[in-house]
Design a protein around this motif. Sequence first.
Motif, PDB file in Angstrom:
ATOM      1  N   ILE A 205      -8.821  -0.104   5.871  1.00  0.00           N
ATOM      2  CA  ILE A 205      -9.271  -1.218   5.037  1.00  0.00           C
ATOM      3  C   ILE A 205      -8.235  -1.490   3.947  1.00  0.00           C
ATOM      4  O   ILE A 205      -7.858  -2.639   3.708  1.00  0.00           O
ATOM      5  N   LYS A 206      -7.769  -0.431   3.335  1.00  0.00           N
ATOM      6  CA  LYS A 206      -6.747  -0.550   2.296  1.00  0.00           C
ATOM      7  C   LYS A 206      -5.489  -1.196   2.872  1.00  0.00           C
ATOM      8  O   LYS A 206      -4.865  -2.054   2.234  1.00  0.00           O
TER       9      LYS A 206
ATOM     10  N   LYS B  80      -2.640  -8.543   3.674  1.00  0.00           N
ATOM     11  CA  LYS B  80      -2.952  -9.914   3.245  1.00  0.00           C
ATOM     12  C   LYS B  80      -2.289 -10.217   1.908  1.00  0.00           C
ATOM     13  O   LYS B  80      -1.772 -11.320   1.696  1.00  0.00           O
ATOM     14  N   ILE B  81      -2.292  -9.247   1.004  1.00  0.00           N
ATOM     15  CA  ILE B  81      -1.643  -9.425  -0.299  1.00  0.00           C
ATOM     16  C   ILE B  81      -0.151  -9.700  -0.109  1.00  0.00           C
ATOM     17  O   ILE B  81       0.414 -10.619  -0.703  1.00  0.00           O
ATOM     18  N   TYR B  82       0.500  -8.906   0.735  1.00  0.00           N
ATOM     19  CA  TYR B  82       1.939  -9.083   0.987  1.00  0.00           C
ATOM     20  C   TYR B  82       2.231 -10.437   1.628  1.00  0.00           C
ATOM     21  O   TYR B  82       3.255 -11.066   1.330  1.00  0.00           O
ATOM     22  N   ARG B  83       1.351 -10.885   2.515  1.00  0.00           N
ATOM     23  CA  ARG B  83       1.538 -12.187   3.175  1.00  0.00           C
ATOM     24  C   ARG B  83       1.526 -13.323   2.157  1.00  0.00           C
ATOM     25  O   ARG B  83       2.261 -14.293   2.279  1.00  0.00           O
TER      26      ARG B  83
ATOM     27  N   VAL C 116     -13.197  -7.876   5.926  1.00  0.00           N
ATOM     28  CA  VAL C 116     -12.290  -6.727   5.989  1.00  0.00           C
ATOM     29  C   VAL C 116     -13.069  -5.411   5.938  1.00  0.00           C
ATOM     30  O   VAL C 116     -12.721  -4.435   6.595  1.00  0.00           O
ATOM     31  N   GLY C 117     -14.148  -5.406   5.167  1.00  0.00           N
ATOM     32  CA  GLY C 117     -14.972  -4.205   5.029  1.00  0.00           C
ATOM     33  C   GLY C 117     -16.138  -4.494   4.100  1.00  0.00           C
ATOM     34  O   GLY C 117     -16.325  -5.635   3.664  1.00  0.00           O
TER      35      GLY C 117
ATOM     36  N   ARG D 277      -8.065   1.990  -6.102  1.00  0.00           N
ATOM     37  CA  ARG D 277      -6.939   2.868  -5.762  1.00  0.00           C
ATOM     38  C   ARG D 277      -5.600   2.135  -5.877  1.00  0.00           C
ATOM     39  O   ARG D 277      -4.602   2.707  -6.341  1.00  0.00           O
ATOM     40  N   LEU D 278      -5.581   0.882  -5.440  1.00  0.00           N
ATOM     41  CA  LEU D 278      -4.340   0.099  -5.505  1.00  0.00           C
ATOM     42  C   LEU D 278      -3.932  -0.177  -6.949  1.00  0.00           C
ATOM     43  O   LEU D 278      -2.745  -0.226  -7.269  1.00  0.00           O
TER      44      LEU D 278
END
Length: 199
Positions: free
Chosen positions: A4-5, A11-14, A29-30, A41-42
Amino acid sequence: MGSIKQKILEKIYRNGKGWSFSQSDFTGVGSRSSIDVSFHRLVQEGRIRRVVRGIYDFPEYSNLLGKQLSPDIEQVVQAIARKFGWRIQSSGPTALNMIGLSAQVPSKYVYLSDGPSKLITIGRTAVRFKKTSVKEIRFTLKESALIVAAFRSLGKERLSEEVISTTRKWLHPRLRSQVKEDTANVTGWIYCGIKKVCR
């Protein structure tokens, strides 16, 4: 949890540096709780940043300044609008600043919204959502709304060739025909200016 992470990161990088988002951008996503844990965590890892309650961004870093840049206000505002399902449109002074027709950096950004009136502080910047009628927010493209709001704020007498030229440089060429079509029903003098921009 790891997958999931990873999906969240992909998606963030895209979407690239400066993108702002909320849980609603990761539907499917979850579960809400697993997305929440992944966000937490991120943030701890320094990969994303919490901007305001429920809104995060993928911060840009300046090597010149040696620090993260401030959040992109427009990106944060769009993320808030998506989260709550609001339609929004920049007010005149905000639109002028975003297009580059005003060098004055506003201390408060104002957006018309079909949601409730609300004041949100992003860092040192105040963002006000001002409730208005739905008919005022009728454009498909945000670029159309920005140009119309900016031109209306300037007024017919101040719609100079310099204003047209600056707006043309700001508007991506591939959007010109779409903006021209999107704004076909606006006030005559504003549409004349838009047609010059979109030539």
